[in-house]
Design a protein around this motif. Structure first.
Motif, PDB file in Angstrom:
ATOM      1  N   PHE A 196      -3.484   3.734  -7.356  1.00 30.40           N
ATOM      2  CA  PHE A 196      -3.394   4.456  -8.628  1.00 30.40           C
ATOM      3  C   PHE A 196      -4.749   4.467  -9.335  1.00 30.40           C
ATOM      4  O   PHE A 196      -5.221   5.529  -9.785  1.00 30.40           O
ATOM      5  N   PHE A 197      -5.413   3.313  -9.415  1.00 31.07           N
ATOM      6  CA  PHE A 197      -6.682   3.231 -10.142  1.00 31.07           C
ATOM      7  C   PHE A 197      -7.816   3.930  -9.385  1.00 31.07           C
ATOM      8  O   PHE A 197      -8.674   4.563 -10.001  1.00 31.07           O
ATOM      9  N   ILE A 198      -7.833   3.831  -8.067  1.00 25.60           N
ATOM     10  CA  ILE A 198      -8.887   4.497  -7.297  1.00 25.60           C
ATOM     11  C   ILE A 198      -8.803   6.013  -7.475  1.00 25.60           C
ATOM     12  O   ILE A 198      -9.812   6.693  -7.704  1.00 25.60           O
ATOM     13  N   CYS A 199      -7.600   6.552  -7.390  1.00 26.58           N
ATOM     14  CA  CYS A 199      -7.422   7.995  -7.586  1.00 26.58           C
ATOM     15  C   CYS A 199      -7.679   8.392  -9.035  1.00 26.58           C
ATOM     16  O   CYS A 199      -8.207   9.482  -9.305  1.00 26.58           O
ATOM     17  N   MET A 200      -7.328   7.525  -9.972  1.00 29.57           N
ATOM     18  CA  MET A 200      -7.586   7.814 -11.383  1.00 29.57           C
ATOM     19  C   MET A 200      -9.086   7.873 -11.658  1.00 29.57           C
ATOM     20  O   MET A 200      -9.576   8.818 -12.302  1.00 29.57           O
ATOM     21  N   ILE A 201      -9.820   6.889 -11.161  1.00 28.29           N
ATOM     22  CA  ILE A 201     -11.274   6.861 -11.382  1.00 28.29           C
ATOM     23  C   ILE A 201     -11.945   8.060 -10.704  1.00 28.29           C
ATOM     24  O   ILE A 201     -12.841   8.691 -11.267  1.00 28.29           O
ATOM     25  N   THR A 202     -11.492   8.376  -9.491  1.00 26.23           N
ATOM     26  CA  THR A 202     -12.067   9.518  -8.777  1.00 26.23           C
ATOM     27  C   THR A 202     -11.831  10.815  -9.535  1.00 26.23           C
ATOM     28  O   THR A 202     -12.731  11.651  -9.677  1.00 26.23           O
ATOM     29  N   THR A 262       2.232   2.763 -16.497  1.00 23.73           N
ATOM     30  CA  THR A 262       2.275   3.183 -15.096  1.00 23.73           C
ATOM     31  C   THR A 262       1.637   2.127 -14.196  1.00 23.73           C
ATOM     32  O   THR A 262       2.178   1.792 -13.127  1.00 23.73           O
ATOM     33  N   ALA A 263       0.503   1.603 -14.609  1.00 21.03           N
ATOM     34  CA  ALA A 263      -0.170   0.559 -13.832  1.00 21.03           C
ATOM     35  C   ALA A 263       0.724  -0.666 -13.684  1.00 21.03           C
ATOM     36  O   ALA A 263       0.804  -1.271 -12.600  1.00 21.03           O
ATOM     37  N   LEU A 264       1.406  -1.045 -14.770  1.00 20.31           N
ATOM     38  CA  LEU A 264       2.305  -2.196 -14.718  1.00 20.31           C
ATOM     39  C   LEU A 264       3.438  -1.966 -13.726  1.00 20.31           C
ATOM     40  O   LEU A 264       3.779  -2.857 -12.930  1.00 20.31           O
ATOM     41  N   VAL A 274       6.112  -3.208  -8.636  1.00 23.47           N
ATOM     42  CA  VAL A 274       6.786  -2.724  -7.420  1.00 23.47           C
ATOM     43  C   VAL A 274       6.004  -3.137  -6.176  1.00 23.47           C
ATOM     44  O   VAL A 274       6.587  -3.592  -5.183  1.00 23.47           O
ATOM     45  N   GLY A 275       4.673  -2.993  -6.222  1.00 21.85           N
ATOM     46  CA  GLY A 275       3.867  -3.380  -5.077  1.00 21.85           C
ATOM     47  C   GLY A 275       3.926  -4.873  -4.805  1.00 21.85           C
ATOM     48  O   GLY A 275       3.986  -5.302  -3.646  1.00 21.85           O
ATOM     49  N   PHE A 276       3.941  -5.662  -5.877  1.00 22.07           N
ATOM     50  CA  PHE A 276       3.958  -7.122  -5.726  1.00 22.07           C
ATOM     51  C   PHE A 276       5.291  -7.615  -5.170  1.00 22.07           C
ATOM     52  O   PHE A 276       5.343  -8.568  -4.382  1.00 22.07           O
ATOM     53  N   SER A 277       6.385  -6.954  -5.600  1.00 19.67           N
ATOM     54  CA  SER A 277       7.710  -7.425  -5.185  1.00 19.67           C
ATOM     55  C   SER A 277       8.205  -6.768  -3.907  1.00 19.67           C
ATOM     56  O   SER A 277       9.221  -7.175  -3.357  1.00 19.67           O
ATOM     57  N   HIS A 278       7.486  -5.753  -3.434  1.00 19.83           N
ATOM     58  CA  HIS A 278       7.931  -5.038  -2.243  1.00 19.83           C
ATOM     59  C   HIS A 278       7.685  -5.910  -1.013  1.00 19.83           C
ATOM     60  O   HIS A 278       6.558  -6.240  -0.674  1.00 19.83           O
ATOM     61  N   GLY A 279       8.749  -6.294  -0.324  1.00 22.22           N
ATOM     62  CA  GLY A 279       8.598  -7.129   0.862  1.00 22.22           C
ATOM     63  C   GLY A 279       8.196  -6.311   2.076  1.00 22.22           C
ATOM     64  O   GLY A 279       8.892  -5.381   2.467  1.00 22.22           O
ATOM     65  N   HIS A 280       7.072  -6.641   2.674  1.00 23.13           N
ATOM     66  CA  HIS A 280       6.600  -5.923   3.856  1.00 23.13           C
ATOM     67  C   HIS A 280       6.443  -6.906   5.012  1.00 23.13           C
ATOM     68  O   HIS A 280       5.372  -7.460   5.236  1.00 23.13           O
ATOM     69  N   TRP A 325       5.437   8.391 -11.958  1.00 23.08           N
ATOM     70  CA  TRP A 325       5.726   7.603 -13.158  1.00 23.08           C
ATOM     71  C   TRP A 325       4.777   7.934 -14.300  1.00 23.08           C
ATOM     72  O   TRP A 325       5.180   7.961 -15.462  1.00 23.08           O
ATOM     73  N   TYR A 326       3.531   8.197 -14.001  1.00 24.23           N
ATOM     74  CA  TYR A 326       2.596   8.572 -15.070  1.00 24.23           C
ATOM     75  C   TYR A 326       3.051   9.857 -15.745  1.00 24.23           C
ATOM     76  O   TYR A 326       2.968   9.987 -16.973  1.00 24.23           O
ATOM     77  N   HIS A 327       3.542  10.794 -14.986  1.00 25.37           N
ATOM     78  CA  HIS A 327       3.973  12.078 -15.528  1.00 25.37           C
ATOM     79  C   HIS A 327       5.188  11.910 -16.433  1.00 25.37           C
ATOM     80  O   HIS A 327       5.221  12.439 -17.559  1.00 25.37           O
TER      81      HIS A 327
END
Length: 474
Positions: free
Chosen positions: A117-123, A205-207, A212-218, A437-439
């Motif tokens: 999210f942040f990489i695409c936002m900064i770009t 959105t960042a939160l 979700v990324g932190f709790s997503h079991g992979h 989610w940002y939208h």
């Protein structure tokens, strides 16, 4: 657009019937007959033309509106062609695979969604283009996400959310500049006004993406990432200088060079890199601009990810955009947008309704016109007078226009943004939609501000034009 006077404007009831007919045609052709959506929009052309003849609108007027509507989106079409060429040569040369390799080597799955999210936002903030961001950093993030085992619609949601931060907020963005111009607001004033919505929307959105990324079991995601890295290293040259074309494009866009020639320049750099460092025959490297990339990997999903791009890949998108823009032009020529404008002006008697009417008008422009440019024009022309009438500052109009126009563009499957994101990222609009989610957060905050009169500025009154009694009342 200059047209002859219409015989009469359609009624609200007639427009509701027309909208139902358009939705019916799209549903019948796409869902029931399983035919391309381009054919459904072409069918909608004839539905609107028949409606225009019923209103006694001449064919010459409708054709003028159709051509005018298509002309409004020519800038976007040029960008689509350039981005298609860039993706093709960057895939063939190894520029994007190198970015994917680097991301897999330095990121961890728990922070990936937040980082994407942040990489695409900064770009997008640096370059001002959501299309360019999705076609470069976004494609790379999709590869990294696939390597970590994330669901592709979820990754696409993070990519598109970040990409549209800049499309909505960057002073380099064409939609940002266009909105400020249409609303007769200074560019910096327009950007400052949007910060009231953007800051909380970005934070929330960042939160969400972090949680979700932190709790997503992979299970096994690290081993899969290792397999992807090994496959990429066996297919492409992995070195720091393979990232130079991407760096050059970003620097040139930040320096405010025009986006279309810059993107084409990046595409030709990809051809050079494919020849010198990828050891491709020069003819094959040049063909990647048009035909895209073609490689064979032991990992099936990696073949799907890497075998893409080329101008050919954008031809269906370009046709769809032209058909959607033409449909919007027909709507304007037949007086549909005029009737909607009159109705919203009568309804929007409070500040809350005023903001909601602007957001709705922007979405309507995307739904019927198929492009962000159309939505921005629709939102401003339909509702601008009511802001002046109610004494609301036009900075609020420009902020609401971006929310209803720019932000809702990738939410509609047949808009230029919706089709481009689905084609470039390889994920259908309906599947990534729940993760924008940002939208959704930005739209909710915008409407909340309007109904609670939060950060909704009133027009400034000068001493020369404001009676003393009015000043005392204030």
């Amino acid at each position: 657009m200059r047209t002859q006077p219409l015989h009469r404007l359609p009624s609200t009831f007639e427009i509701v019937l027309l909208a139902a007919a358009i939705v019916g045609v799209i549903f019948l052709v796409v869902q029931e007959m399983e035919l391309p959506i381009q054919l459904s929009l072409l069918g909608c052309w004839f539905v609107v033309m028949a409606f225009g003849k019923y209103l006694k609108v001449s064919y010459a007027q409708m054709q003028e509106g159709l051509v005018h509507g298509i002309n409004q989106g020519m800038d976007a079409i040029l960008v689509l062609i350039a981005v298609g060429a860039l993706i093709g040569s960057w895939m063939a040369s190894g520029v994007v695979p190198n970015i994917i390799y680097l991301g897999l080597s330095v990121m961890s799955p728990s922070i990936f969604l937040l980082a994407a999210f942040f990489i695409c936002m900064i770009t997008s903030l640096a370059t001002g283009t959501s299309f360019g961001t999705a076609g470069t950093a976004g494609v790379a993030m999709m590869g990294i996400g696939a390597g970590f085992g994330f669901p592709m619609p979820l990754v696409a949601g993070a990519v598109i959310s970040g990409a549209y931060v800049g499309d909505k907020l960057s002073p380099l963005s064409d939609t940002t500049v266009m909105t400020a111009s249409l609303c007769k607001v200074g560019l910096i004033d327009h950007v400052k006004s949007m910060f009231y919505v953007a800051v909380p929307a970005i934070s929330l959105t960042a939160l969400l993406f972090f949680l979700v990324g932190f709790s997503h079991g992979h299970q096994g995601s690290i081993s899969r990432a290792t397999d992807v890295m090994q496959a990429l290293a066996g297919q492409y040259t992995m070195a720091w200088y393979m990232l130079l074309p991407a760096l050059a494009v970003i620097v040139l866009l930040v320096m405010k060079f025009p986006s279309v020639p810059v993107i084409f320049f990046g595409a030709f750099l990809g051809v050079a890199w494919a020849y010198f460092f990828g050891h491709m025959p020069i003819i094959a490297a040049i063909k990647s601009l048009y035909e895209g990339n073609h490689v064979e990997s032991k990992l099936a999903f990696l073949n799907v990810l890497l075998n893409r791009g080329g101008i050919v890949s954008m031809l269906d998108v370009i046709l769809l955009v032209m058909l959607a823009l033409g449909l919007g032009g027909l709507m304007e020529a037949t007086g549909v947008l005029n009737t909607v404008s009159n109705g919203l002006q009568r309804w929007a008697t409070t500040q809350g309704r005023l903001g909601l009417s602007t957001v709705f008008a922007g979405f309507l422009g995307n739904f019927l016109g198929g492009a962000a440019y159309v939505s921005l024009i629709t939102a401003t022309t339909i509702t601008a007078k009511n802001y002046d009438k109610l004494g609301v500052d036009r900075r609020v109009l420009s902020r609401n226009t971006e929310a209803g126009g720019t932000v809702t563009t990738p939410m509609v499957p047949w808009t230029d943004g919706g089709v481009f994101m689905a084609t470039t990222l390889g994920v259908a609009t309906t599947t990534y939609l729940p993760y924008l989610w940002y939208h959704f957060i930005g739209l909710t905050i915008t409407i909340f501000y309007c109904y609670t009169n939060t950060f909704c500025f009133s027009k400034k009154k000068t001493r020369e034009t404001t009676p003393a009694s009015a000043v005392e009342v204030e």
